[in-house]
Design a protein around this motif. Sequence first.
Motif, PDB file in Angstrom:
ATOM      1  N   UNK A 115      49.611  -3.313  62.411  1.00 49.71           N
ATOM      2  CA  UNK A 115      50.989  -3.732  62.642  1.00 49.71           C
ATOM      3  C   UNK A 115      51.198  -5.128  62.078  1.00 49.71           C
ATOM      4  N   UNK A 116      52.341  -5.341  61.439  1.00 51.89           N
ATOM      5  CA  UNK A 116      52.759  -6.667  60.991  1.00 51.89           C
ATOM      6  C   UNK A 116      54.125  -6.963  61.599  1.00 51.89           C
ATOM      7  N   UNK A 117      54.234  -8.092  62.291  1.00 52.68           N
ATOM      8  CA  UNK A 117      55.466  -8.479  62.971  1.00 52.68           C
ATOM      9  C   UNK A 117      55.980  -9.787  62.377  1.00 52.68           C
ATOM     10  N   UNK A 118      57.252  -9.816  62.066  1.00 49.44           N
ATOM     11  CA  UNK A 118      57.859 -11.030  61.520  1.00 49.44           C
ATOM     12  C   UNK A 118      57.661 -12.198  62.475  1.00 49.44           C
ATOM     13  N   UNK A 119      57.291 -13.334  61.926  1.00 51.85           N
ATOM     14  CA  UNK A 119      57.019 -14.594  62.642  1.00 51.85           C
ATOM     15  C   UNK A 119      55.690 -14.598  63.394  1.00 51.85           C
ATOM     16  N   UNK A 120      54.967 -13.482  63.382  1.00 49.25           N
ATOM     17  CA  UNK A 120      53.580 -13.461  63.855  1.00 49.25           C
ATOM     18  C   UNK A 120      52.636 -13.325  62.673  1.00 49.25           C
ATOM     19  N   UNK A 121      52.906 -12.354  61.795  1.00 52.77           N
ATOM     20  CA  UNK A 121      52.058 -12.114  60.628  1.00 52.77           C
ATOM     21  C   UNK A 121      52.674 -12.609  59.322  1.00 52.77           C
ATOM     22  N   UNK A 122      53.967 -12.757  59.284  1.00 50.69           N
ATOM     23  CA  UNK A 122      54.622 -13.157  58.038  1.00 50.69           C
ATOM     24  C   UNK A 122      55.992 -13.757  58.341  1.00 50.69           C
ATOM     25  N   UNK A 123      56.498 -14.462  57.363  1.00 55.31           N
ATOM     26  CA  UNK A 123      57.883 -14.906  57.345  1.00 55.31           C
ATOM     27  C   UNK A 123      58.448 -14.574  55.966  1.00 55.31           C
ATOM     28  N   UNK A 124      59.763 -14.489  55.898  1.00 58.06           N
ATOM     29  CA  UNK A 124      60.382 -14.301  54.587  1.00 58.06           C
ATOM     30  C   UNK A 124      60.562 -15.675  53.942  1.00 58.06           C
ATOM     31  N   UNK A 125      59.404 -16.230  53.527  1.00 53.65           N
ATOM     32  CA  UNK A 125      59.432 -17.505  52.825  1.00 53.65           C
ATOM     33  C   UNK A 125      60.283 -17.361  51.560  1.00 53.65           C
ATOM     34  N   UNK A 175      51.587  -5.753  51.197  1.00 52.05           N
ATOM     35  CA  UNK A 175      50.527  -6.358  51.996  1.00 52.05           C
ATOM     36  C   UNK A 175      50.217  -5.503  53.224  1.00 52.05           C
ATOM     37  N   UNK A 176      51.243  -4.928  53.852  1.00 52.43           N
ATOM     38  CA  UNK A 176      51.020  -4.017  54.974  1.00 52.43           C
ATOM     39  C   UNK A 176      50.104  -2.871  54.563  1.00 52.43           C
ATOM     40  N   UNK A 177      50.392  -2.276  53.415  1.00 54.14           N
ATOM     41  CA  UNK A 177      49.549  -1.180  52.928  1.00 54.14           C
ATOM     42  C   UNK A 177      48.149  -1.667  52.604  1.00 54.14           C
ATOM     43  N   UNK A 178      48.047  -2.846  51.984  1.00 57.66           N
ATOM     44  CA  UNK A 178      46.740  -3.371  51.599  1.00 57.66           C
ATOM     45  C   UNK A 178      45.849  -3.621  52.808  1.00 57.66           C
ATOM     46  N   UNK A 221      48.504 -18.784  46.888  1.00 65.21           N
ATOM     47  CA  UNK A 221      49.628 -18.070  47.496  1.00 65.21           C
ATOM     48  C   UNK A 221      49.523 -16.572  47.193  1.00 65.21           C
ATOM     49  N   UNK A 222      49.153 -16.253  45.956  1.00 60.90           N
ATOM     50  CA  UNK A 222      48.980 -14.856  45.580  1.00 60.90           C
ATOM     51  C   UNK A 222      47.884 -14.171  46.365  1.00 60.90           C
ATOM     52  N   UNK A 223      46.819 -14.898  46.639  1.00 62.92           N
ATOM     53  CA  UNK A 223      45.717 -14.315  47.433  1.00 62.92           C
ATOM     54  C   UNK A 223      46.173 -14.006  48.860  1.00 62.92           C
ATOM     55  N   UNK A 224      47.128 -14.787  49.380  1.00 64.66           N
ATOM     56  CA  UNK A 224      47.630 -14.516  50.729  1.00 64.66           C
ATOM     57  C   UNK A 224      48.658 -13.386  50.742  1.00 64.66           C
ATOM     58  N   UNK A 225      49.572 -13.416  49.798  1.00 61.82           N
ATOM     59  CA  UNK A 225      50.662 -12.445  49.809  1.00 61.82           C
ATOM     60  C   UNK A 225      50.295 -11.115  49.171  1.00 61.82           C
TER      61      UNK A 225
END
Length: 336
Positions: A56-66, A77-80, A199-203
Motif C-alpha cells: 500500500x502507498x498512501x499520500x503524505x505517508x509514502x509519497x507526495x505530489x512534489x 513506483x507502486x508496481x515496482x 531523485x530518479x532512484x527514489x521515484x
Amino acid sequence: MQENTTIGELGEQGFLDLFRDRFAEHTSGLVLGTGDDVAITPEPESGRRFVWTVDTMVENTHFRFWDDVSPRVIAAKLAASNLSDLASKGARPLYALLSLGVPSATRVSDLERFYDGLDEMLLRFGARLIGGDTVRADSWALTLTLVGDLNTDATVASRDRATPGQNIYVTGCPGESGAGFLVLESDQQGWRERFADLVGRHLSPTPRVGEGQALVAQFDDLAMLDVSDGIVTDSARIVRASGVRLALELERLPISAKLQEFATEAENDALGLFLHGGEDYELLFMTAADESSVRAACGGTPVHRIGRVEAGSGLILCDKNGREHPIEQRGFEHFA
C-alpha cells in the motif's frame, strides 16, 4: 496487553509479534506464510506454486505530489515495490489487483496518467491487471496485490535460511533512494538538477525481477529479501528469522560517488544514508557462492559482497582493522 495500548506504542514489528500466533494458524502447512516478503501457496496440479504479495502507498505517508511528480510516476513506483517482493523469491509475475482510493475532486486525466504508469511497469515484467476496487478517500490511497509463480522444485529463498559461513551480497547502491527523498523534500536551489540521479532512484526504482530469478535458479542455499526499509532494518529481519549474526564490512559497502557528493553538500552522513535509507528495492541476500559466480548470475547488474554470516546473534559493522562497531537500529517503521 493493556486495554489502551496503541499501535503507535507497539510499532510495526511489535504489532506483527503480537499477532504472530494468530497469523500462523491461517498459514499452517504453507510453504511460506506470514513474516516474509511474500506468501507461497501450492498448486499441485500444475507443478508450480503461487507467490503472493500486497503493498500500500498512501499520500503524505509514502509519497507526495512534489513538483513535476505525476500520478504516472507514483503508479510505476507502486508496481515496482510489489514486483520487488516477487523478485526477492525469484518468482515470475503474473496478475495484479488494484484498490484505488482517491478524492472526488481528482481529475480524470490524472487517473489516466496513473493507469498509464501502472500498465507500463506491470507489462514490462509480464504481469496483467485483472481487477480491483475503486473508492472515495480523503487522499490518494493505493493498494496493489500481485501474484506470481515459482517451480515446485525451486529454492524458496526465505529469510530463515542464512547460515554461518555464507557471504552477504547486495545489488546496486543502497542509500541513493533515501538521499533522493531528502532532495525532493528540500528547498535548496539547484539540488533537483544536480542530484537528478538520486531523485530518479527514489521515484523510479528498478525491481530486480530477472536477477532474483537467476539467483534462485543457480544457488540452492539462498536467504533473500528486498531492501525496502533500509539495509539495517532489513538485515535485522534476517538476523531474527535465521538466528545468526551478520557482520557488514565497512570497506566493502558500495557507497556511490553521487551519494557521497550529496552527503557532503547536505552535511549529512553517507554511511548513515547507506545503512538506514529506505525504498532502494535492491536485493539483499546470503549464499556461500563466491563473488564471481554471483556476479555472473546477475548479468550486468552491479552486485557487491558486503560481509559475512557468522554464528551468534545481531548485526555489527567491522572496519579494515577488524574492530567491531555496533550499528544503531533505526530505519523506517510504520507507526513508530
